[in-house]
Scaffold this active site. Structure first.
Site, PDB file in Angstrom:
ATOM      1  N   TYR A  66     -45.479 -46.032  20.386  1.00  0.00           N
ATOM      2  CA  TYR A  66     -45.990 -46.597  21.647  1.00  0.00           C
ATOM      3  C   TYR A  66     -44.823 -46.857  22.587  1.00  0.00           C
ATOM      4  O   TYR A  66     -43.792 -47.397  22.177  1.00  0.00           O
ATOM      5  CB  TYR A  66     -46.702 -47.931  21.383  1.00  0.00           C
ATOM      6  CG  TYR A  66     -48.156 -47.861  21.784  1.00  0.00           C
ATOM      7  CD1 TYR A  66     -48.494 -47.571  23.110  1.00  0.00           C
ATOM      8  CD2 TYR A  66     -49.177 -48.049  20.873  1.00  0.00           C
ATOM      9  CE1 TYR A  66     -49.820 -47.470  23.489  1.00  0.00           C
ATOM     10  CE2 TYR A  66     -50.504 -47.952  21.246  1.00  0.00           C
ATOM     11  CZ  TYR A  66     -50.817 -47.654  22.556  1.00  0.00           C
ATOM     12  OH  TYR A  66     -52.123 -47.546  22.925  1.00  0.00           O
ATOM     13  N   GLU A  68     -45.372 -47.748  26.374  1.00  0.00           N
ATOM     14  CA  GLU A  68     -45.859 -48.031  27.733  1.00  0.00           C
ATOM     15  C   GLU A  68     -44.698 -48.442  28.618  1.00  0.00           C
ATOM     16  O   GLU A  68     -43.814 -49.199  28.198  1.00  0.00           O
ATOM     17  CB  GLU A  68     -46.880 -49.170  27.692  1.00  0.00           C
ATOM     18  CG  GLU A  68     -48.234 -48.723  27.179  1.00  0.00           C
ATOM     19  CD  GLU A  68     -49.192 -49.885  27.017  1.00  0.00           C
ATOM     20  OE1 GLU A  68     -48.763 -51.043  27.170  1.00  0.00           O
ATOM     21  OE2 GLU A  68     -50.363 -49.635  26.737  1.00  0.00           O
ATOM     22  N   ASP A 221     -50.927 -28.800  44.366  1.00  0.00           N
ATOM     23  CA  ASP A 221     -51.242 -28.775  42.937  1.00  0.00           C
ATOM     24  C   ASP A 221     -50.966 -27.344  42.482  1.00  0.00           C
ATOM     25  O   ASP A 221     -51.772 -26.442  42.716  1.00  0.00           O
ATOM     26  CB  ASP A 221     -52.708 -29.164  42.730  1.00  0.00           C
ATOM     27  CG  ASP A 221     -53.168 -28.944  41.291  1.00  0.00           C
ATOM     28  OD1 ASP A 221     -52.349 -28.490  40.463  1.00  0.00           O
ATOM     29  OD2 ASP A 221     -54.345 -29.218  41.004  1.00  0.00           O
ATOM     30  N   THR A 247     -50.057 -28.733  35.924  1.00  0.00           N
ATOM     31  CA  THR A 247     -50.247 -28.778  34.485  1.00  0.00           C
ATOM     32  C   THR A 247     -49.020 -28.118  33.870  1.00  0.00           C
ATOM     33  O   THR A 247     -48.256 -27.442  34.559  1.00  0.00           O
ATOM     34  CB  THR A 247     -51.501 -27.990  34.038  1.00  0.00           C
ATOM     35  OG1 THR A 247     -51.399 -26.668  34.579  1.00  0.00           O
ATOM     36  CG2 THR A 247     -52.779 -28.629  34.518  1.00  0.00           C
ATOM     37  N   LYS A 250     -50.187 -23.757  31.694  1.00  0.00           N
ATOM     38  CA  LYS A 250     -50.692 -22.472  32.218  1.00  0.00           C
ATOM     39  C   LYS A 250     -49.494 -21.516  32.310  1.00  0.00           C
ATOM     40  O   LYS A 250     -48.920 -21.205  31.274  1.00  0.00           O
ATOM     41  CB  LYS A 250     -51.412 -22.709  33.529  1.00  0.00           C
ATOM     42  CG  LYS A 250     -52.609 -23.668  33.375  1.00  0.00           C
ATOM     43  CD  LYS A 250     -53.389 -23.790  34.648  1.00  0.00           C
ATOM     44  CE  LYS A 250     -54.691 -24.476  34.497  1.00  0.00           C
ATOM     45  NZ  LYS A 250     -54.805 -25.868  34.323  1.00  0.00           N
ATOM     46  N   ARG A 256     -50.345 -29.025  26.465  1.00  0.00           N
ATOM     47  CA  ARG A 256     -51.349 -29.425  27.457  1.00  0.00           C
ATOM     48  C   ARG A 256     -51.005 -30.790  28.043  1.00  0.00           C
ATOM     49  O   ARG A 256     -51.104 -31.815  27.358  1.00  0.00           O
ATOM     50  CB  ARG A 256     -52.744 -29.516  26.812  1.00  0.00           C
ATOM     51  CG  ARG A 256     -53.143 -28.363  25.943  1.00  0.00           C
ATOM     52  CD  ARG A 256     -54.603 -28.390  25.642  1.00  0.00           C
ATOM     53  NE  ARG A 256     -55.338 -28.057  26.838  1.00  0.00           N
ATOM     54  CZ  ARG A 256     -55.494 -26.816  27.286  1.00  0.00           C
ATOM     55  NH1 ARG A 256     -54.976 -25.799  26.653  1.00  0.00           N
ATOM     56  NH2 ARG A 256     -56.180 -26.593  28.383  1.00  0.00           N
TER      57      ARG A 256
HETATM   58  N1  PLP Z   1     -55.464 -28.394  38.858  1.00  0.00           N
HETATM   59  C1  PLP Z   1     -55.740 -27.084  38.843  1.00  0.00           C
HETATM   60  C2  PLP Z   1     -55.393 -26.244  40.052  1.00  0.00           C
HETATM   61  C3  PLP Z   1     -56.345 -26.493  37.738  1.00  0.00           C
HETATM   62  O1  PLP Z   1     -56.652 -25.194  37.745  1.00  0.00           O
HETATM   63  C4  PLP Z   1     -56.669 -27.321  36.629  1.00  0.00           C
HETATM   64  C5  PLP Z   1     -57.306 -26.787  35.413  1.00  0.00           C
HETATM   65  O2  PLP Z   1     -57.712 -25.715  35.246  1.00  0.00           O
HETATM   66  C6  PLP Z   1     -56.373 -28.678  36.694  1.00  0.00           C
HETATM   67  C7  PLP Z   1     -55.776 -29.182  37.825  1.00  0.00           C
HETATM   68  C8  PLP Z   1     -56.789 -29.623  35.596  1.00  0.00           C
HETATM   69  O3  PLP Z   1     -55.980 -29.552  34.493  1.00  0.00           O
HETATM   70  P1  PLP Z   1     -56.432 -30.197  33.102  1.00  0.00           P
HETATM   71  O4  PLP Z   1     -57.453 -29.312  32.525  1.00  0.00           O
HETATM   72  O5  PLP Z   1     -55.141 -30.239  32.324  1.00  0.00           O
HETATM   73  O6  PLP Z   1     -56.940 -31.579  33.389  1.00  0.00           O
END
Ligand code: PLP
Length: 482
Positions: A66, A68, A221, A247, A250, A256
């Site tokens: 842990y 935090e 994002d 993320t 990918k 993950r």
């Molecule tokens: N943002 C984008 C552009 C995504 O394509 C995805 C998932 O496919 C996410 C966020 C969410 O990611 P997670 O599945 O790890 O929550």
């Protein structure tokens, strides 16, 4: 006092028993999934195959701890090595994206992309503030403010006011002008760019102009493309954005999880570091997953090596080879090609739905997903599929191999058309029935079996990261033709 294994009381013996013995059921499920990944072609654009080293870090003893809080400011003792790990991970994250630590910081604790995005919104906005993101049917993500006529679908539209922008349906590119016009009326506090299904690059400078017109934050994002951005193969969002989320699993090829990068010198807030860190913990999350952070650090280390650029270039070359193969067969792709790792295939001219092709591909061992394409009228019946090349590139495939994959996809479409005719109805259940059971005088079923055999033979020629495939055996519960 005995201190050897011999003194372990019965109630603790299980702690030392390997998985295969301690829980054969879970072991068997893992074995079946390993067999599926080995025997099939993974074309889901949001997936990749992480490395042996990342899996080892992710499955490590760090899961016990842990911690935090942040390095040097924890709510628990015993964190000296965890602090070292998190500091290392942050350093590598900045290095992988070529960022100056004086100007950028990063939080490496988000559990996933969705939680990273919600924490970023929590950091940047007050409840009910206005945000604009690319609409889901146009390739945006759920967490960018998606809602339907009947329902606010995610926290990003439940707790904030959202107005989506769209692509220009004539060329399927982001409609930057339309966005600017809508923004003049809506006056967003935040503009989000980045997508889950957009095959072209972004004009961050144009988005910054629109954001500046309203004193709004700009957030990218880059979940899908971060591995390609790190390699310098796509435009750099860090030059223009206040916050960048991603993320890590990918194109970046890690475990993950999620990351949030924040600008220390944003002109709209000089405290983004504190805002983001407070938003991740305690506002949105609890203790970080230290085993995952170790996996992220390992993956980022790989993304900092010279080979990373070669991998990223190959992912794009493979996606372009796949696009060319399909276009040469007169199939319709959104924007007619790709700049990144994914291809969006519009099946509507074939009078085939994404759901049917996804199902058929599943039956032959090609993993894809149905996806909305520009102009779809029903979100329930997406008119296309999304294909990505990150995972197959991680299995060593090059352009010629991907062209062979394109040939398999072509066969899958032709078989789907036969099955659709043989089903005698438009319903998915009838399609699945003739695909899986056949019937008197029906051809499609036989063709499904043939294609499945060929796909399996082809897929099993390639290595699978983290697995010694020379030693791999068909696990219990998998039939001879699977
Ligand atoms: N943002 C984008 C552009 C995504 O394509 C995805 C998932 O496919 C996410 C966020 C969410 O990611 P997670 O599945 O790890 O929550």
């Amino acid at each position: 006092m005995a201190s050897t294994l011999g003194s372990t009381p019965d109630f603790n013996k299980i702690l030392y028993t390997p998985l295969a013995e301690a829980d054969p059921e879970v072991q068997n499920i893992i074995d079946k999934e390993t067999w599926r990944q080995f025997s099939g072609l993974e074309l889901i654009a949001s997936e990749n195959l992480t490395s042996l080293a990342t899996m080892q870090a992710n499955g490590s003893i760090l899961t016990n701890k842990y911690s935090e809080g942040l390095p040097d400011h924890r709510y628990y003792g015993g964190n000296e090595w965890i602090d070292e790990l998190e500091v290392l991970c942050r350093k590598r994250a900045l290095q992988a994206f070529h960022l100056d630590p004086a100007k950028w910081g990063v939080n490496v604790q988000p559990y996933s992309g969705s939680t990273a995005n919600f924490a970023a919104l929590t950091a940047l906005l007050q409840p009910q503030d206005r945000l604009m993101g690319l609409g889901l049917p146009d390739g945006g993500h759920l967490t960018h403010g998606y809602y339907t006529a009947k329902k606010k679908m995610t926290a990003s539209s439940i707790y904030f006011q959202s107005l989506p922008y769209s692509i220009d349906h004539s060329n399927q590119l982001i409609d930057y002008k339309g966005l600017a016009t809508q923004a003049r009326i809506f006056k967003p506090r935040l503009i989000i760019c980045g997508a889950s299904a957009y095959p072209r690059d972004w004009d961050y400078a144009e988005l910054r102009k629109t954001a500046d017109e309203h004193g709004a934050f700009l957030m990218a994002d880059i979940a899908h493309t971060s591995g390609l951005v790190a390699a310098g193969e796509l435009a750099d969002p860090f030059q223009y954005c206040d916050v960048v989320t991603t993320t890590t699993h990918k194109t970046l090829r890690g475990p993950r999880a999620g990351l949030i990068f924040f600008r220390k010198d944003s002109k709209y807030a000089d405290d983004l570091e504190k805002r983001v860190n407070d938003a991740v913990f305690p506002a949105c999350q609890g203790g970080p997953h230290n085993n995952t952070i170790a996996g992220i650090a390992t993956a980022l280390h790989q993304a900092c090596q010279p080979e990373w650029k070669a991998y990223a270039k190959q992912v794009i070359k493979n996606a372009q080879a796949l696009a060319e193969t399909l276009v040469a067969k007169d199939y319709k792709l959104q924007t007619n090609g790709t700049d990144n790792h994914l291809v969006l295939w519009d099946l509507r001219p074939l009078k085939l739905t994404g759901s049917k092709l996804e199902k058929l591909c599943d039956l032959v061992g090609i993993t894809i997903n149905k996806n909305a394409v520009a102009g779809d009228t029903s979100a329930q019946v997406p008119g296309g599929i999304r294909l990505g090349t990150s995972a197959l590139t991680s299995r060593n495939m090059l352009e010629d191999d991907i062209k062979q994959v394109g040939e398999f996809l072509n066969r899958a479409v032709q078989i789907a058309l036969v099955l659709q005719k043989e089903a005698g109805s438009k319903l998915l259940k009838d399609f699945v029935r003739v695909a899986t059971q056949g019937g008197e005088g029906l051809e499609g079923y036989k063709q499904v079996k043939e294609l499945k055999k060929e796909v399996q033979e082809f897929a099993r020629k390639w290595p699978l990261p983290g697995v010694d495939v020379s030693d791999l055996k068909r696990p219990a519960g998998i039939s001879e033709d699977d």
